[in-house]
Design a protein around this motif. Sequence first.
Motif, PDB file in Angstrom:
ATOM      1  N   UNK A 261      12.125  26.824  41.548  1.00  0.00           N
ATOM      2  CA  UNK A 261      11.516  27.482  40.322  1.00  0.00           C
ATOM      3  C   UNK A 261      11.964  26.740  39.165  1.00  0.00           C
ATOM      4  N   UNK A 262      11.263  25.512  38.980  1.00  0.00           N
ATOM      5  CA  UNK A 262      11.267  24.710  38.013  1.00  0.00           C
ATOM      6  C   UNK A 262      10.441  25.197  36.943  1.00  0.00           C
ATOM      7  N   UNK A 263      10.978  25.040  35.650  1.00  0.00           N
ATOM      8  CA  UNK A 263      10.111  25.243  34.444  1.00  0.00           C
ATOM      9  C   UNK A 263       9.636  23.696  33.876  1.00  0.00           C
ATOM     10  N   UNK A 264       8.508  23.549  33.841  1.00  0.00           N
ATOM     11  CA  UNK A 264       7.997  22.217  33.659  1.00  0.00           C
ATOM     12  C   UNK A 264       7.097  22.319  32.283  1.00  0.00           C
ATOM     13  N   UNK A 265       7.562  21.248  31.345  1.00  0.00           N
ATOM     14  CA  UNK A 265       6.870  20.773  30.087  1.00  0.00           C
ATOM     15  C   UNK A 265       5.874  19.678  30.362  1.00  0.00           C
TER      16      UNK A 265
END
Length: 345
Positions: A118-122
Amino acid sequence: MRKRRMFARGLVGAFAGLLLFLSGAWGAIALVYQLPGPQAARIAGACVWSVLWLGLAAALFGWRVWWAPVAMLVALIALLGWWSTVRPTHDRVWADDVSRLLSGEVNGSRVTLHNVRDFSWRTETDYDQHWETREYDLDHLTDADAILSYWSSEAIAHAMLSFGFDDGRHVVFSVEIRRERGEAFSEIGGFFKQFELILLAADERDIVRVRTNVRGEDDYIFPLRMPREAMRSLFVSYVEAANQLVRQPRFYNTVTSNCTTIVYRMARRIDRGLPLDPRLLLTGYLPEYLMDNGTLDRRLSVGEWRRLGRITDRARATAQGDDFSAAIRVGVPPAQSPSSGASTL
């Protein structure tokens, strides 16, 4: 009759020449990808092999010496013997997004998955890492969706399968290459043991959103007509496949072990009648395959499903804190329940 014999002899010679050429080319490419050492050493090894192979071919077809085919056979056996020693492993410096292996336990209807991503990608290089242990109750499994992410052409897409539950949660299973840190995907390398295989389980706002919002891919969702028991069985098959990969690493192969062929083999355990089809390799045309086999609802055409199921713009419009899974499904008709005996995938 004499002309026929000459023609047959020429045909056999041409076939033998083509076979020898392909064997030599395969050996050179295999050395470029798998010979130990720096790139310069691998290229040098491939050049040595090529010169040796061409020399032996000249000796065979030009000088017609008896030892040339024997030498070629010995060289090829030696190369194949070395090739058999190239084994997959879990012991590499992996890219962050494929650094952990999925595993799970099934106890009745309860499934526990370890290392759900559950990565948060920018950006591709700027992200927050988050791995979780999650529990799911298969008695509350409600739907399964195929998600296709187009990154090259209309014939090539990455296929994923998303399972939905009655509490609104979704988990996506995705068969991918396990890249080493700094490594990039190569279709040719996929034929030559360049990548290990990994099965990921991830949240949709991670594994779908990174494709639409970060990598610029074009994504579509297709609700699948599957009986509840078939969905449960396929979900458990993913867990079993993940556990098998933990025990025994495997290489990715562009043709035989990719994102759709592995799902096909799992689905065949449920429905032995599923046909092999070129669209399992040309994954961009997978919706047509699903339609032909009754897994994509025929109340709409494939073109209409593509129009309604294109989630790219809806995904890009989401903000932090939005219900990503609900947002991408706006306007997508749910799948109708199939009759008994319908194809499962």
